[in-house]
Design a protein around this motif. Structure first.
Motif, PDB file in Angstrom:
ATOM      1  N   MET A   1      -5.868  -0.126 -12.712  1.00  0.00           N
ATOM      2  CA  MET A   1      -4.977   0.752 -13.457  1.00  0.00           C
ATOM      3  C   MET A   1      -3.808   1.129 -12.546  1.00  0.00           C
ATOM      4  O   MET A   1      -3.984   1.570 -11.429  1.00  0.00           O
ATOM      5  CB  MET A   1      -5.751   1.982 -13.910  1.00  0.00           C
ATOM      6  N   ALA A   2      -2.608   0.995 -13.002  1.00  0.00           N
ATOM      7  CA  ALA A   2      -1.430   1.277 -12.196  1.00  0.00           C
ATOM      8  C   ALA A   2      -0.923   2.680 -12.463  1.00  0.00           C
ATOM      9  O   ALA A   2      -1.062   3.217 -13.549  1.00  0.00           O
ATOM     10  CB  ALA A   2      -0.334   0.261 -12.518  1.00  0.00           C
ATOM     11  N   GLY A   3      -0.322   3.269 -11.426  1.00  0.00           N
ATOM     12  CA  GLY A   3       0.253   4.607 -11.563  1.00  0.00           C
ATOM     13  C   GLY A   3       1.693   4.519 -12.038  1.00  0.00           C
ATOM     14  O   GLY A   3       2.186   3.448 -12.408  1.00  0.00           O
ATOM     15  N   ASP A   4       2.390   5.654 -12.031  1.00  0.00           N
ATOM     16  CA  ASP A   4       3.782   5.695 -12.463  1.00  0.00           C
ATOM     17  C   ASP A   4       4.682   4.847 -11.578  1.00  0.00           C
ATOM     18  O   ASP A   4       5.712   4.364 -12.015  1.00  0.00           O
ATOM     19  CB  ASP A   4       4.302   7.134 -12.462  1.00  0.00           C
ATOM     20  N   ASP A   5       4.294   4.657 -10.301  1.00  0.00           N
ATOM     21  CA  ASP A   5       5.129   3.917  -9.366  1.00  0.00           C
ATOM     22  C   ASP A   5       4.804   2.431  -9.358  1.00  0.00           C
ATOM     23  O   ASP A   5       5.340   1.685  -8.550  1.00  0.00           O
ATOM     24  CB  ASP A   5       4.996   4.503  -7.959  1.00  0.00           C
ATOM     25  N   ALA A  11      -4.251   2.540  -4.273  1.00  0.00           N
ATOM     26  CA  ALA A  11      -3.372   1.985  -3.247  1.00  0.00           C
ATOM     27  C   ALA A  11      -2.899   3.061  -2.278  1.00  0.00           C
ATOM     28  O   ALA A  11      -2.752   4.221  -2.631  1.00  0.00           O
ATOM     29  CB  ALA A  11      -2.158   1.317  -3.895  1.00  0.00           C
ATOM     30  N   MET A  12      -2.670   2.655  -1.034  1.00  0.00           N
ATOM     31  CA  MET A  12      -2.172   3.591  -0.032  1.00  0.00           C
ATOM     32  C   MET A  12      -0.683   3.845  -0.272  1.00  0.00           C
ATOM     33  O   MET A  12       0.034   2.971  -0.756  1.00  0.00           O
ATOM     34  CB  MET A  12      -2.397   3.030   1.371  1.00  0.00           C
ATOM     35  N   LEU A  13      -0.255   5.040   0.072  1.00  0.00           N
ATOM     36  CA  LEU A  13       1.145   5.413  -0.075  1.00  0.00           C
ATOM     37  C   LEU A  13       1.778   5.590   1.293  1.00  0.00           C
ATOM     38  O   LEU A  13       1.159   6.159   2.196  1.00  0.00           O
ATOM     39  CB  LEU A  13       1.274   6.737  -0.841  1.00  0.00           C
ATOM     40  N   TYR A  51      -1.060   6.820   3.594  1.00  0.00           N
ATOM     41  CA  TYR A  51      -2.010   7.794   3.089  1.00  0.00           C
ATOM     42  C   TYR A  51      -2.958   7.147   2.090  1.00  0.00           C
ATOM     43  O   TYR A  51      -2.515   6.557   1.103  1.00  0.00           O
ATOM     44  CB  TYR A  51      -1.260   8.962   2.427  1.00  0.00           C
ATOM     45  N   ARG A  52      -4.273   7.269   2.356  1.00  0.00           N
ATOM     46  CA  ARG A  52      -5.307   6.782   1.451  1.00  0.00           C
ATOM     47  C   ARG A  52      -5.438   7.750   0.288  1.00  0.00           C
ATOM     48  O   ARG A  52      -4.889   8.859   0.322  1.00  0.00           O
ATOM     49  CB  ARG A  52      -6.632   6.666   2.200  1.00  0.00           C
ATOM     50  N   ALA A  53      -6.207   7.365  -0.714  1.00  0.00           N
ATOM     51  CA  ALA A  53      -6.370   8.207  -1.911  1.00  0.00           C
ATOM     52  C   ALA A  53      -6.893   9.593  -1.543  1.00  0.00           C
ATOM     53  O   ALA A  53      -6.416  10.607  -2.070  1.00  0.00           O
ATOM     54  CB  ALA A  53      -7.308   7.524  -2.903  1.00  0.00           C
ATOM     55  N   GLU A  54      -7.844   9.676  -0.609  1.00  0.00           N
ATOM     56  CA  GLU A  54      -8.370  10.993  -0.225  1.00  0.00           C
ATOM     57  C   GLU A  54      -7.332  11.821   0.530  1.00  0.00           C
ATOM     58  O   GLU A  54      -7.307  13.046   0.417  1.00  0.00           O
ATOM     59  CB  GLU A  54      -9.670  10.865   0.596  1.00  0.00           C
ATOM     60  N   ASP A  55      -6.440  11.158   1.289  1.00  0.00           N
ATOM     61  CA  ASP A  55      -5.354  11.866   1.967  1.00  0.00           C
ATOM     62  C   ASP A  55      -4.348  12.406   0.951  1.00  0.00           C
ATOM     63  O   ASP A  55      -3.836  13.514   1.100  1.00  0.00           O
ATOM     64  CB  ASP A  55      -4.621  10.946   2.953  1.00  0.00           C
TER      65      ASP A  55
END
Length: 124
Positions: A1-5, A11-13, A51-55
Motif C-alpha cells: 500500500m502506498a502513502g501520499d508520497d 518505506a524509510m524516509l 527514518y524507519r516506520a517506528e522512528d
C-alpha cells in the motif's frame, strides 16, 4: 500500500521527507535526536539519516506532545519514558484515522502547509 508520497507504508524516509510530513525544519529533527534517545534513525554514507516506520511514529508522537499538547522537551521525555507511553500518546496517524482531519485554530493543516510552502518560495 502506498502513502501520499508514493512510497510503500513501511518505506524509510529521508530527514527532509519526514520534516515535510510532520511540518518541522530538519534541524529540529536533529535536535530531537539529541534530546530523545529513543529516536535513532539509520545513518548511511555521508551521515544521511533514514527514518524507519517506528522512528516516524515516534517523531510524530514527539511533535504531538511538543506542538499540539504544549509539553516542554523534558515533559515530553518523561511522558515517552513512562511504561504506558505508547497508549497514553497516540501517534498522529492513529488519531487522524479516528477523527476528522487535524485543524489548527480552525484552519485546515493542508492550508497551513500550502501557505508555508508559498512563504518559503517567496523567501528564496
Amino acid at each position: 500500500m502506498a502513502g501520499d508520497d508514493g512510497k510503500a507504508a513501511g518505506a524509510m524516509l529521508a530527514i527532509g521527507e519526514l520534516a515535510v510530513r510532520i511540518g518541522v525544519p530538519t534541524h529540529v529533527l536533529r535536535y530531537w535526536e539529541t534530546r530523545f534517545p529513543q529516536l535513532k534513525p539509520l545513518q548511511r554514507s555521508g551521515r544521511r539519516r533514514y527514518y524507519r516506520a517506528e522512528d516516524v511514529a515516534l517523531a510524530e508522537r514527539i511533535h504531538h506532545l511538543l506542538h499540539v499538547r504544549g509539553f516542554t522537551v523534558e515533559g515530553a521525555r518523561k511522558a515517552l519514558s513512562e511504561p504506558d507511553a505508547a497508549r497514553a500518546v497516540p501517534s498522529i496517524s492513529a488519531t487522524r484515522d479516528a477523527a476528522a482531519p487535524p485543524r489548527a485554530a480552525g484552519i485546515p493543516v493542508e492550508a497551513l502547509v500550502a501557505l508555508r510552502q508559498r512563504l518559503v518560495a517567496a523567501l528564496d
